[in-house]
Design a protein around this motif. Sequence first.
Motif, short mmCIF file in Angstrom:
data_model
loop_
_atom_site.label_atom_id
_atom_site.label_comp_id
_atom_site.label_asym_id
_atom_site.label_seq_id
_atom_site.Cartn_x
_atom_site.Cartn_y
_atom_site.Cartn_z
N ARG A 212 -25.27 -2.39 3.69
CA ARG A 212 -24.40 -1.70 4.64
C ARG A 212 -23.96 -0.38 4.03
NH1 ARG A 212 -25.12 -2.91 9.71
NH2 ARG A 212 -24.42 -4.97 10.35
N TRP A 214 -21.40 1.46 4.20
CA TRP A 214 -20.05 1.73 3.71
C TRP A 214 -19.85 1.24 2.29
CZ3 TRP A 214 -20.75 -1.12 8.27
CH2 TRP A 214 -20.72 -2.52 8.12
N PHE A 215 -20.80 0.50 1.75
CA PHE A 215 -20.73 0.11 0.35
C PHE A 215 -21.27 1.21 -0.56
CE2 PHE A 215 -19.12 -3.85 1.16
CZ PHE A 215 -19.95 -4.69 1.89
N ARG B 234 -7.91 -1.06 -1.53
CA ARG B 234 -8.01 -2.04 -0.45
C ARG B 234 -7.51 -1.38 0.83
NH1 ARG B 234 -10.51 -4.01 -3.66
NH2 ARG B 234 -10.43 -6.04 -4.67
N TRP B 237 -5.10 -3.80 5.73
CA TRP B 237 -5.22 -5.21 6.11
C TRP B 237 -5.47 -6.07 4.87
CZ3 TRP B 237 -10.04 -6.96 9.39
CH2 TRP B 237 -9.95 -8.32 9.68
N GLN B 238 -6.34 -5.58 3.98
CA GLN B 238 -6.70 -6.36 2.81
C GLN B 238 -5.57 -6.51 1.82
OE1 GLN B 238 -10.13 -3.96 1.72
NE2 GLN B 238 -11.42 -5.77 1.90
N TYR B 242 -2.37 -9.95 -1.03
CA TYR B 242 -1.72 -9.61 -2.28
C TYR B 242 -0.19 -9.70 -2.14
CZ TYR B 242 -6.16 -7.84 -4.09
OH TYR B 242 -7.45 -7.73 -4.52
N ARG B 245 1.61 -12.87 -2.86
CA ARG B 245 1.75 -13.28 -4.26
C ARG B 245 2.81 -12.48 -5.00
NH1 ARG B 245 -2.76 -14.71 -1.76
NH2 ARG B 245 -4.02 -16.37 -2.64
N VAL B 492 -12.98 -3.27 10.75
CA VAL B 492 -13.26 -4.07 9.55
C VAL B 492 -13.75 -3.18 8.42
CG1 VAL B 492 -14.74 -5.85 8.55
CG2 VAL B 492 -13.69 -6.21 10.77
N TYR C 76 -22.50 -8.65 7.31
CA TYR C 76 -21.69 -8.22 6.18
C TYR C 76 -20.23 -7.96 6.52
CZ TYR C 76 -25.84 -7.61 3.27
OH TYR C 76 -26.99 -7.82 2.55
N MET C 77 -19.78 -8.33 7.70
CA MET C 77 -18.37 -8.12 8.02
C MET C 77 -17.48 -8.92 7.08
SD MET C 77 -17.62 -6.11 10.64
CE MET C 77 -18.63 -4.99 9.70
N ALA C 79 -18.18 -10.08 4.05
CA ALA C 79 -18.22 -9.57 2.68
C ALA C 79 -17.42 -8.28 2.56
CB ALA C 79 -19.68 -9.31 2.27
N THR C 80 -17.38 -7.48 3.63
CA THR C 80 -16.64 -6.24 3.60
C THR C 80 -15.15 -6.47 3.59
OG1 THR C 80 -18.40 -5.19 4.87
CG2 THR C 80 -16.30 -4.04 4.79
N VAL C 81 -14.69 -7.42 4.43
CA VAL C 81 -13.25 -7.57 4.57
C VAL C 81 -12.64 -8.40 3.45
CG1 VAL C 81 -13.05 -9.70 5.90
CG2 VAL C 81 -11.54 -7.78 6.39
N CYS C 82 -13.46 -9.18 2.77
CA CYS C 82 -12.89 -10.11 1.78
C CYS C 82 -12.10 -9.36 0.73
CB CYS C 82 -14.02 -10.89 1.12
SG CYS C 82 -13.45 -11.98 -0.17
N PRO C 83 -10.80 -9.64 0.61
CA PRO C 83 -10.00 -8.90 -0.37
C PRO C 83 -10.37 -9.28 -1.80
CG PRO C 83 -8.59 -10.17 1.12
CD PRO C 83 -9.99 -10.59 1.38
N GLU C 85 -13.51 -10.01 -2.74
CA GLU C 85 -14.92 -9.66 -2.97
C GLU C 85 -15.68 -10.87 -3.48
OE1 GLU C 85 -15.10 -6.27 -5.53
OE2 GLU C 85 -13.94 -5.03 -4.16
N VAL C 114 -9.46 -16.46 -2.14
CA VAL C 114 -8.03 -16.73 -2.03
C VAL C 114 -7.70 -17.46 -0.73
CG1 VAL C 114 -7.31 -14.83 -3.49
CG2 VAL C 114 -7.57 -14.45 -1.06
N PHE C 118 -9.70 -14.18 6.22
CA PHE C 118 -10.09 -12.91 6.84
C PHE C 118 -11.56 -12.92 7.22
CE2 PHE C 118 -6.02 -11.85 6.16
CZ PHE C 118 -5.66 -10.80 5.33
#
Lengths: 528, 570, 197
Positions: A212, A214-215, B234, B237-238, B242, B245, B492, C76-77, C79-83, C85, C114, C118
């Motif tokens: 993708r 954006w990475f 981040r 939203w991400q 955090y 915690r 997203v 990949y949505m 994988a992208t949003v996962c805080p 990673e 975690v 999301f």
Amino acid sequence: MPKCTIDGKELEVAAGMTVIQAALQVGIHIPHFCWHPDLPVDGNCRMCLVEVEKMPKLQIACNTAVTDGMVVRTNSDKAVQAHRTTLEFLLVNHPIDCPVCDQAGECYLQDQYMDHGLHDSKVEVEEKVRKRKVVDLGAIMLDAERCVLCSRCIRFEREVTGTNSFEFVNRGDNTQIATFENRPIEHDYAGNLADVCPVGALLSHDFRFKMRVWFLSETESVCPGCSTGCNIFIDHRDAEAQRLRPRRNVEVNRSWMCDPGRTLYKEIAVTERLTGARVKREGGWDGITVAAALDEVAAKLRAAGPAAAFMASPQATNEDLFAFKALADSLGGPLDFRVGGPQRLLRERLDQVLQRKDRNPNTQGALDLGLARDGVDAILKRCASGEVKVLLLQGVELLRDPSHVDAIADVPFVAVMATHEGPELDRPDVVLPAAMWAEVDGTFTNFQRRVQRIRAAFPAPGDARPRWELAAELLRRCGGTLAAASARDVFARLAAAVPDYAGLDYRTLGSTGRALLLQGLAAAEARA
Amino acid sequence: MASAVDTPAAPAGATSAAVRVLRERFGDRLRAVAEFRGDLAITVDRSAWVEAARALREDPELDFKLFLDLCGVDYLDKEDRAERFEVALHAYSVSTKHHVRLKVALPESDPTVDTLCGVYKGANWFEREAWDLYGIVFRGHPNLTRILTHDDFVGHPMRKDYPTAKRHVLKKSKEWLLKVPEGSENLIVNIGPSHPAMHGTFRIQALMDGETIEDAEAEIGYMHRNFEKMAESRTYWQVIPYTDRLNYCSSFMNGHGWALAVEKLLGVPAPPRAEAIRVILSEFSRIMDHLVAVSTNVVDLGAITPFFVVFRAREDIYELLDACCGARLTVSYVRIGGLAADVPDDFEALCRKALASIREVTKQAEKLLTRNPIFANRFRDIGVLGADDALAYGWVGPCLRGSGVAYDIRKDHPYSGYEQYDFDVPIGTVGDCYDRYLVRIEEIYQSLRIIEQALGKLPKGPIITDDKKVALPPKSEVYSNIEALMNHFKLVYEGILPPPGEVYGYTEAANGELGFYIVSDGAKHPWRVKVRPPCFNIYQAYPQMIKGGFLADAVAIIGGLNVVAGELDR
Amino acid sequence: MGVTRVVSVDRNTRPGIIPILIGLRTTLVNLLKTVFLRGAATVQFPEQKRPTSGRYRGIHLLTVREDGTPKCVACYMCATVCPAECIYIESGERPEKTIEKYPTRFEIDLLRCVYCGFCVDACPEEAIMMSRENDLVGTTREELIIDRERLMERAKLAEYGPGYRPSENDVRRPVRIAALERLKREHGIVPGPPPRG
């Protein structure tokens, strides 16, 4: 020079400039699909409608020339409504493909929906017109459902490559983009079709489903494929290049690059990369540290003095070449680079679009910096006669020609700076690992005598070092000094020493480079 | 803090008075005045820094006596700024009810400025933190050493050119925080970091003369995870997981505070139903935190029973949170612009169950504690901090109210609809541990009142804003049309794009004013996030509070301060 | 408008001996209640398990199509949003032109995760959801990086039940309900992208 006002900002523009171009000059991006700065105007998408004072209907900014005193509003209620409506129409038959479409992240529809759309859908998905999907056209993939009929691909094929591969077929809302009999695209510029397509209708086959976008991080650079020196972006993630794409430079390559150039990223992260130095001993090769290898080479150079010969490479940057020449000059031995005669092909076109026959990025730089000095044949003769005791090669060109390898058979010590493993590395006695073009800061001078910067996108693997650094280290061990700690410093020394390069530095070169003077016939040949 | 959309221009009164007074005194050493979303930010010259802060504090018309926060910001490669660094001070005036932000710009070649320790006592640790994380030097600071990172750490991790992936191996522990004076018979006692009384991981070293503490020094940073640096890579939203915690005893409130701060930055309010549910869950979280604070405090003194009694109620609150969002502690239930999903059908039933259970256990805890003479003797007149000192350190919340200052954000700057509810704000008179205990117990009852009112008038309606640039579209849309699908994708991978600017969003968390200072440059990641952690200020006073008292009293005091390491160290 | 008052706490609590007795009585009553009436608040794990809600965010699972292949199209949505990673995906080509893409590799590092959910929120294909499985046990780190096959197993789902997933009630505009009804009626499809021709 007409003056106009766009969204309250006043500006003066060249005669004939269109509103959309004028707006860009003041940082206003009018939404559009079919307009492209390097293709003829078509005006079919109707997205760039703007309100022009005193004109009753909205005008398309891409085909409206700025007139003196014109007042344009790109974000008035009427214009905003027009943008939204146009977008809504464009989306009526658009498939819900985002999850499987590689264009996500660089898609005009996605981006413009957020800024100019934000409307609710009025269409049910099973009402959408179905068209051909996953059509393999060789270097690119076609998905006719995603096409917004902007005709950029048609105009590219007509104006840039002259191959006219694409045309619209059928009528009404069944209009599709197609090639004759779904024949693949066969020229070397198919990759640009994926670039110009604003949506996911035409996509790169090589990049398909890889990552993708954006990475990816982008780094500005210059393609090393030939002497044209197309400006590019290296798109990379986690220190690995994922693709190359063109960077617009009106003087050199406009918005295009060739397909062979695009594949060059594949050479960077291969297992054949040299990551350490090695030296030939009695029983075979010994891996050693780069510092130890440099010590050995320097010892031989010092002992040889003027009996050391130097062969530079037109693959090297100006900084590499300058340091190499400084080393050669300090020892007094013969120096040249013209293996295979690249300077003869320097300005010869390979096709009518971009490519040139000289497959080296910096032949012109080597000429400018005075590395065409003692003659390749002369040096080879001296090697064969036993005069040359040490031969230092900046690249593997000499080793790839069997007759040249024979000529240097009796040279007692040969050292080479190389990037990849290969059978040609059997001959030398010391191999030094060199960084590649994507891993270094530096400059190339293209066929137009345009000095252009390349930037390091990620570090070189293992112990590989920039060639200028290897030469500078050898120079230091031979009692000299380059007085430079970075490529930027080396360039500063270079600019001070080479009269034609005076006054240049990395800041002034910027992103699009600076052209030096070309005389007469060469100038005519150099027009892009 | 009124609803973000209604935020008026800077109200007349003390804040524009601040500009006037500073302009009169400093002329063009007052570099800039900016106003954004109702926040006033004044930038002064380096030479005027200390005097300007002093003027803000001591001028009777301004009276910014409550020290809130001091932090560094790195504006590396921002072309519109001449200087790379900035130090921002946040302060509050209880009398005029205004916040202010005072800033100074510092060049990369010489990031030095005078210390504010002489103006606000609480600035001490904050300046150490700015030195530690940014390398900003505070001239005249009594002890400018690292506070959150290890002593052997190399580099300043919050700087933009410090690579996040860099690793250090740090093994040495700092044995001595204090020195035994020559020839004395003092003993040094280490309390923590692995000590049950140190709720979380922090450390005090005490110089003892028999049972009396002559001197004390604190060491923190054991739970420093550099939340603020993570937030810089981040999307808004991400960041939400955090925030859970931070103060993990009342995790929902941190998310609530974060969402409100971002909504203030965006100018996008959450709908009334979302705000009401946020209030309900925040008050439940406050109750949870107070129950923990009180019960673990007395566990340290040997009174273990109230702990077991009150944790039954916590279990009911956890059940409620699980039903709402699927997790008990790390809830991540808020979203920017509202909540992730609507509450389940049995929400009211679960709330009422929890309310009944909380009422019962709190009454029992009171029966066990309040009039118990052992408890009273251990808590009365112990750990007194007067109102002036409390404000100077930046105490907030139940600790500040225990010292008699009636500052509660829910009353003074209501947010999320708090202005609709009737409730009392309990304050103490002496400022000792007993007062703080009584304040917390009473706050539990007041929270119960608020929850009941909110449940009674829970509005119907959407659970999240309908601003398409902020909230994800509903799944039914995403599955069935391209517009919503594109909207979903953009949100997203790109996320919310706030306008460039900076805000300070603040809420009344369980420990007091939890603030988020967010600097945005318009990109999808925040440029800077500074958490204003209430425990940081509170704990800073602790070494001073225990000097001259008994070691046993030190243990009694620490629990009542409710220092949570997740919030203290971030 | 609500009314807030500032109230001083009452310090005149008159501590004494009687309150100690009241406290002891409280504890005794609790003891009797616990033993004879409501039972202990603790749960005898692992024989008993604490109940989780229907929205519980436990270990993930990949949903499957009727032919048993994953619904996931490797967009990949998640994988992208996962805080954290923690999701790693590689994609490949599927021959069906209406699907085109599928994950050749889909791995979640359960130790980095975690459990925020999301990924479920971000998925546009209803391809990933979370179960109520919260028994995370492994003896090595590698064991707890689960792959596509493990994510499609259903043994744990049967044992624990489904947890956090998109709600059928996630409908905001009534005009779309009619379209969904039609999809259900004429094609037998409930929320999810319709099969393409």
